[in-house]
Design a protein around this motif. Structure first.
Motif, mmCIF file in Angstrom:
data_model
loop_
_atom_site.group_PDB
_atom_site.id
_atom_site.type_symbol
_atom_site.label_atom_id
_atom_site.label_comp_id
_atom_site.label_asym_id
_atom_site.label_seq_id
_atom_site.Cartn_x
_atom_site.Cartn_y
_atom_site.Cartn_z
ATOM 1 N N GLY A 120 0.809 -1.211 0.000
ATOM 2 C CA GLY A 120 0.000 0.000 0.000
ATOM 3 C C GLY A 120 0.840 1.257 0.000
ATOM 4 O O GLY A 120 2.078 1.207 -0.056
ATOM 5 N N LEU A 121 0.172 2.403 0.084
ATOM 6 C CA LEU A 121 0.872 3.680 0.085
ATOM 7 C C LEU A 121 1.774 3.830 1.297
ATOM 8 O O LEU A 121 2.828 4.460 1.230
ATOM 9 C CB LEU A 121 -0.135 4.834 0.056
ATOM 10 C CG LEU A 121 -0.921 5.025 -1.246
ATOM 11 C CD1 LEU A 121 -2.014 6.053 -1.037
ATOM 12 C CD2 LEU A 121 0.007 5.462 -2.375
ATOM 13 N N ALA A 126 -0.403 -8.466 5.028
ATOM 14 C CA ALA A 126 -0.425 -9.871 4.611
ATOM 15 C C ALA A 126 -1.789 -10.465 4.931
ATOM 16 O O ALA A 126 -2.305 -10.296 6.039
ATOM 17 C CB ALA A 126 0.670 -10.658 5.327
ATOM 18 N N GLU A 127 -2.369 -11.130 3.970
ATOM 19 C CA GLU A 127 -3.706 -11.704 4.131
ATOM 20 C C GLU A 127 -3.663 -13.193 3.785
ATOM 21 O O GLU A 127 -3.173 -13.577 2.729
ATOM 22 C CB GLU A 127 -4.675 -10.974 3.197
ATOM 23 C CG GLU A 127 -6.069 -11.537 3.158
ATOM 24 C CD GLU A 127 -6.921 -10.860 2.089
ATOM 25 O OE1 GLU A 127 -7.450 -11.569 1.239
ATOM 26 O OE2 GLU A 127 -7.027 -9.615 2.098
ATOM 27 N N VAL A 128 -4.137 -14.013 4.707
ATOM 28 C CA VAL A 128 -4.246 -15.450 4.451
ATOM 29 C C VAL A 128 -5.680 -15.738 4.053
ATOM 30 O O VAL A 128 -6.622 -15.379 4.772
ATOM 31 C CB VAL A 128 -3.879 -16.276 5.705
ATOM 32 C CG1 VAL A 128 -4.001 -17.767 5.404
ATOM 33 C CG2 VAL A 128 -2.466 -15.945 6.164
ATOM 34 N N TRP A 144 -2.696 -9.742 8.629
ATOM 35 C CA TRP A 144 -1.549 -9.399 9.475
ATOM 36 C C TRP A 144 -0.844 -8.159 8.942
ATOM 37 O O TRP A 144 -0.462 -8.100 7.782
ATOM 38 C CB TRP A 144 -0.581 -10.580 9.533
ATOM 39 C CG TRP A 144 0.686 -10.291 10.275
ATOM 40 C CD1 TRP A 144 0.826 -9.620 11.453
ATOM 41 C CD2 TRP A 144 2.012 -10.663 9.877
ATOM 42 N NE1 TRP A 144 2.141 -9.564 11.829
ATOM 43 C CE2 TRP A 144 2.903 -10.199 10.880
ATOM 44 C CE3 TRP A 144 2.538 -11.372 8.797
ATOM 45 C CZ2 TRP A 144 4.274 -10.390 10.814
ATOM 46 C CZ3 TRP A 144 3.907 -11.571 8.732
ATOM 47 C CH2 TRP A 144 4.758 -11.084 9.739
ATOM 48 N N ASP A 145 -0.707 -7.159 9.814
ATOM 49 C CA ASP A 145 0.035 -5.949 9.496
ATOM 50 C C ASP A 145 1.366 -6.027 10.241
ATOM 51 O O ASP A 145 1.417 -5.803 11.459
ATOM 52 C CB ASP A 145 -0.745 -4.715 9.937
ATOM 53 C CG ASP A 145 -0.053 -3.413 9.537
ATOM 54 O OD1 ASP A 145 1.143 -3.461 9.196
ATOM 55 O OD2 ASP A 145 -0.707 -2.359 9.568
ATOM 56 N N PRO A 153 0.708 -13.970 13.269
ATOM 57 C CA PRO A 153 -0.345 -14.796 13.870
ATOM 58 C C PRO A 153 -0.088 -16.281 13.622
ATOM 59 O O PRO A 153 0.590 -16.663 12.663
ATOM 60 C CB PRO A 153 -1.616 -14.323 13.148
ATOM 61 C CG PRO A 153 -1.275 -13.002 12.564
ATOM 62 C CD PRO A 153 0.184 -13.048 12.260
ATOM 63 N N GLU A 154 -0.648 -17.109 14.471
ATOM 64 C CA GLU A 154 -0.449 -18.557 14.368
ATOM 65 C C GLU A 154 -0.933 -19.104 13.032
ATOM 66 O O GLU A 154 -0.273 -19.955 12.414
ATOM 67 C CB GLU A 154 -1.179 -19.255 15.518
ATOM 68 C CG GLU A 154 -0.968 -20.758 15.559
ATOM 69 C CD GLU A 154 -1.671 -21.417 16.726
ATOM 70 O OE1 GLU A 154 -2.008 -22.606 16.618
ATOM 71 O OE2 GLU A 154 -1.886 -20.735 17.747
ATOM 72 N N ASP A 155 -2.106 -18.629 12.559
ATOM 73 C CA ASP A 155 -2.643 -19.119 11.283
ATOM 74 C C ASP A 155 -1.711 -18.772 10.126
ATOM 75 O O ASP A 155 -1.548 -19.565 9.192
ATOM 76 C CB ASP A 155 -4.039 -18.535 11.027
ATOM 77 C CG ASP A 155 -5.107 -19.230 11.837
ATOM 78 O OD1 ASP A 155 -4.826 -20.336 12.347
ATOM 79 O OD2 ASP A 155 -6.219 -18.685 11.962
ATOM 80 N N TYR A 156 -1.112 -17.590 10.179
ATOM 81 C CA TYR A 156 -0.187 -17.193 9.120
ATOM 82 C C TYR A 156 1.019 -18.123 9.109
ATOM 83 O O TYR A 156 1.429 -18.615 8.056
ATOM 84 C CB TYR A 156 0.269 -15.746 9.326
ATOM 85 C CG TYR A 156 1.379 -15.322 8.387
ATOM 86 C CD1 TYR A 156 1.095 -14.831 7.118
ATOM 87 C CD2 TYR A 156 2.720 -15.436 8.755
ATOM 88 C CE1 TYR A 156 2.104 -14.454 6.249
ATOM 89 C CE2 TYR A 156 3.736 -15.069 7.895
ATOM 90 C CZ TYR A 156 3.421 -14.580 6.650
ATOM 91 O OH TYR A 156 4.428 -14.217 5.780
ATOM 92 N N THR A 157 1.582 -18.377 10.289
ATOM 93 C CA THR A 157 2.760 -19.239 10.391
ATOM 94 C C THR A 157 2.441 -20.654 9.915
ATOM 95 O O THR A 157 3.234 -21.279 9.198
ATOM 96 C CB THR A 157 3.257 -19.280 11.842
ATOM 97 O OG1 THR A 157 3.543 -17.942 12.270
ATOM 98 C CG2 THR A 157 4.508 -20.129 11.960
#
Length: 384
Positions: A120-121, A126-128, A144-145, A153-157
């Motif tokens: 972004g600007l 990051a989006e799962v 996740w920012d 986050p756990e889901d991202y990992t």
């Protein structure tokens, strides 16, 4: 007696031939007929798998009627060894022949879970998300920012560690080349951050599929190649009589159009305003170019322009200079480039915000002043 035996043997042989031909015909029909799958599924093919395991998985999920016929088809078409690892969307009713093509064609996953990095600007997000095969829509699992949450986050990992996860980098219209480079350098799965900034305007905004270890330089090269192709095609189909001497000038004006409006339907009108001004010898008088002159495309100004900046003599201050600035002020998308080279047929030479997210256009200064007064009133009411 021997004649009778020979006759019977021949008859039996002919019967067997017909039976074999019938079985082959039946198998071929099963292979090419519409499959039994009622709703789409996401077929996961792990690395190291083989056609036997895939055929059994397909049969178990009700996608094919016979694992054996599927494997025979793969062997007959010499695709037995062409299986690709990934996650593949198998549509409802797909034939065995179509499914075999899907899992051997190119190896690019078409469904499953993916991580999307949105540049972004002001930063990176990051989006799962996961594709629902039945609706063919992605459902967000977690966002996740990295700037706000240093720890993922756990889901991202979990998804990041999965072997069949897809990765995508999304770069929207209107970013400067500096912002693109900073954003890509921040994507953790990409390799070899770069320092050199590509030419402004020459990076095509789009969604790019990547893999862990993809280099930043390779993505920038893809973006430059794509933008060059887009610009060349649009220039070849441009409207006659435009006040633009080259594709480079078209790219400069397209970047201004990109920054002036986010409404797709307004782009041809905004382009017509600036081109009418160029034809009449009027200055463009557009704030985004002044802002670029102040920031040099490095970051967001974050405040309103000062009077001293509006009067300052920089190559990008279109309130002071005649014609176009020396370079683009951002990376325009395909739609802005096409709008610039095929503008609306209008006599407008002014526009101002109208309070709805769009703009009010005018042909005369008197009409424009009325529109400006209306906008000032909207601003005052919003501040109360």
């Amino acid at each position: 007696m021997w004649k009778a035996i020979a006759s019977n043997a021949l008859t039996l042989f002919i019967v067997i031939l017909f039976l074999v031909a019938g079985v082959i015909s039946w198998g071929a029909k099963q292979y090419r007929d519409e499959g039994p799958l009622e709703t789409a599924i996401c077929l996961r093919v792990p690395s190291g798998s083989n056609m036997r395991l895939v055929s059994e998985d397909l049969a178990g999920q009700g996608a094919i009627t016979s694992a054996s016929i599927y494997r025979i088809g793969a062997d007959y078409t010499e695709l037995e060894d062409q299986l690709k690892a990934g996650a593949f969307l198998i549509p409802a009713g797909a034939t065995m022949e179509e499914i075999l093509d899907i899992v051997t064609r190119g190896g690019q996953s078409t469904c499953g879970t993916e991580i999307v990095y949105r540049v972004g600007l002001t930063g990176l997000l990051a989006e799962v998300r996961e594709l629902d095969p039945e609706t063919n829509r992605f459902e967000e699992l977690v966002e996740w920012d990295p700037a706000v949450e240093p720890e993922a986050p756990e889901d991202y990992t979990r998804v990041r560690e999965a072997a069949d996860t897809r990765y995508r980098v999304v770069l929207p219209e209107g970013l400067t080349s500096w912002q693109v480079v900073q954003g890509l350098n921040a994507v953790e799965i990409l390799a070899e951050p770069v320092e050199d900034i590509p030419p402004e305007g020459m990076l095509a905004p789009d969604s790019y599929e990547v893999q862990p270890g993809t280099t930043v330089a390779s993505i920038l090269q893809r973006m430059q190649s794509a933008q060059a192709a887009i610009l060349a095609a649009a220039w070849a189909e441009r409207e006659e009589g435009l006040p633009l001497a080259s594709p480079e000038e078209a790219l400069i004006l397209a970047s201004i159009v990109e920054k002036e409006t986010g409404l797709a339907e307004e782009r041809p009108l905004v382009a017509s305003v600036f081109e009418n001004r160029l034809i009449q010898g009027m200055r463009l008088q557009t704030d985004p170019t002044v802002i670029y002159g102040v920031t040099e495309g490095r970051g967001v100004l974050g405040r309103g322009l000062r009077q001293s900046e509006l009067r300052g003599e920089t190559p990008y201050n279109t309130y002071v200079i005649d014609g176009l600035p020396p370079t683009p002020i951002a990376n325009p998308g395909r739609a802005s480039i096409q709008a610039t080279l095929n503008p609306a047929d209008s006599d407008y030479i002014f526009f101002v915000a109208d309070g709805t997210g769009g703009h009010a256009f005018a042909e005369t200064l008197a009409e424009h002043n009325e529109n400006v007064a209306r906008w000032r009133q909207i601003e005052a009411e919003a501040a109360e």
